[in-house]
Design an enzyme around this catalytic site. Structure first.
Site, PDB file in Angstrom:
ATOM      1  N   SER A 148       0.848  -1.185   0.000  1.00  0.00           N
ATOM      2  CA  SER A 148       0.000   0.000   0.000  1.00  0.00           C
ATOM      3  C   SER A 148       0.882   1.232   0.000  1.00  0.00           C
ATOM      4  O   SER A 148       2.057   1.182   0.399  1.00  0.00           O
ATOM      5  CB  SER A 148      -0.893   0.005   1.243  1.00  0.00           C
ATOM      6  OG  SER A 148      -1.470   1.273   1.458  1.00  0.00           O
ATOM      7  N   TYR A 161      -3.568  -1.331   9.803  1.00  0.00           N
ATOM      8  CA  TYR A 161      -3.408  -1.478   8.357  1.00  0.00           C
ATOM      9  C   TYR A 161      -2.033  -0.992   7.922  1.00  0.00           C
ATOM     10  O   TYR A 161      -1.334  -1.669   7.169  1.00  0.00           O
ATOM     11  CB  TYR A 161      -4.503  -0.678   7.646  1.00  0.00           C
ATOM     12  CG  TYR A 161      -4.498  -0.821   6.147  1.00  0.00           C
ATOM     13  CD1 TYR A 161      -5.138  -1.886   5.528  1.00  0.00           C
ATOM     14  CD2 TYR A 161      -3.858   0.121   5.334  1.00  0.00           C
ATOM     15  CE1 TYR A 161      -5.145  -2.023   4.141  1.00  0.00           C
ATOM     16  CE2 TYR A 161      -3.857  -0.008   3.954  1.00  0.00           C
ATOM     17  CZ  TYR A 161      -4.497  -1.080   3.363  1.00  0.00           C
ATOM     18  OH  TYR A 161      -4.501  -1.211   1.995  1.00  0.00           O
TER      19      TYR A 161
END
Length: 257
Positions: A148, A161
């Protein structure tokens, strides 16, 4: 076919895509399939069978396996089922399954933290470990992890996350260091802001944040599954044979601004 273009072909290759029932991972699985690969979609969602049937309407076979990757026993059984469907051979593993939860760090629940790390990080390692054993015996393989943009800028309200995706990035490099000499490349794609189900309501719920984010993206828009397809085919193909341990941003230029 042009000799150079042949390097991008995945004809005859066999792939597993985790999280492939919908969203970005389904789009990337579609790209692998359209490039000639035989694909297994591995997902916890009941819709995985439907997704496989839809994708299999043309081209190479597509299979579905339903499993909970947060449970070790389920993950190992699912990998073996996938491998059996592919005739015991695996060329490509795309680790895309992931979950998200937004909450201030001071209030972040323990169970949410653990679940996110189980799916986003631990499952990526265990799937890679199993695939690595198969691929190293073959002397060939492509492992592609989905990291990410939070690897580079962690944002707010997503501590679990961000931590999990940073772990994926470092794991990608660590596995590459061990396996590249055995013919197994390990790379990661780092998507930027993507238009998905998880972000669909941001424009209406927090329009100011949406406009701020969009304004920082040089391309002036959020990404889609189609924007990831070229990168995943490249990393899965012979065109990227000398690339390993890389984390490639696909962000519309966000990180450069």
């Amino acid at each position: 076919m042009n000799i150079f273009l042949e390097k991008f072909s995945l004809e005859g290759k066999k792939a597993i895509v985790t999280g492939g029932a919908k969203g970005l991972c389904n789009g990337m699985a579609q790209a692998l399939h359209d490039s000639g690969a035989e694909v297994v979609l591995l997902d916890i969602l009941d819709t995985v069978e439907e997704a496989a049937e839809k994708m299999a309407k043309s081209g190479s076979p597509v299979y579905a396996v339903k499993a909970d990757l947060s449970k070790q026993e389920s993950l190992e059984a699912a990998y073996q089922e996938c491998l059996n469907k592919l005739g015991g051979h695996l060329d490509i593993l795309l680790n895309g399954a992931g979950i998200q939860y937004r909450c201030p760090a001071v209030d972040f629940p323990h169970d949410k933290w653990q679940k996110i790390l189980d799916i986003n990080l631990s499952a990526v390692f265990y799937m890679s470990q199993l695939a690595g054993k198969t691929m190293l015996k073959q002397g060939y393989g492509r492992i592609i992890n989905v990291a990410s943009m939070t690897v580079y800028c962690a944002s707010v309200l997503i501590p679990a996350y961000a931590a999990s995706k940073a772990g994926v990035a470092q794991m990608t490099k660590a596995l590459s260091n061990e396996w590249a000499s055995g013919g197994v490349t390990v790379n990661a794609i780092a998507p930027g802001y993507m238009a998905t189900e998880l972000t669909a309501n941001m424009k209406s719920v927090n329009p100011r944040q949406y406009e701020e984010i969009t304004g920082r993206i040089p391309m002036g828009r959020w990404g889609t599954a189609e924007d990831l397809q070229g990168t995943v085919v490249f990393l899965a193909s012979e065109a990227s044979a000398y690339i390993s341990g890389a984390v490639i941003p696909v962000d519309g230029g966000f990180l450069g601004k």
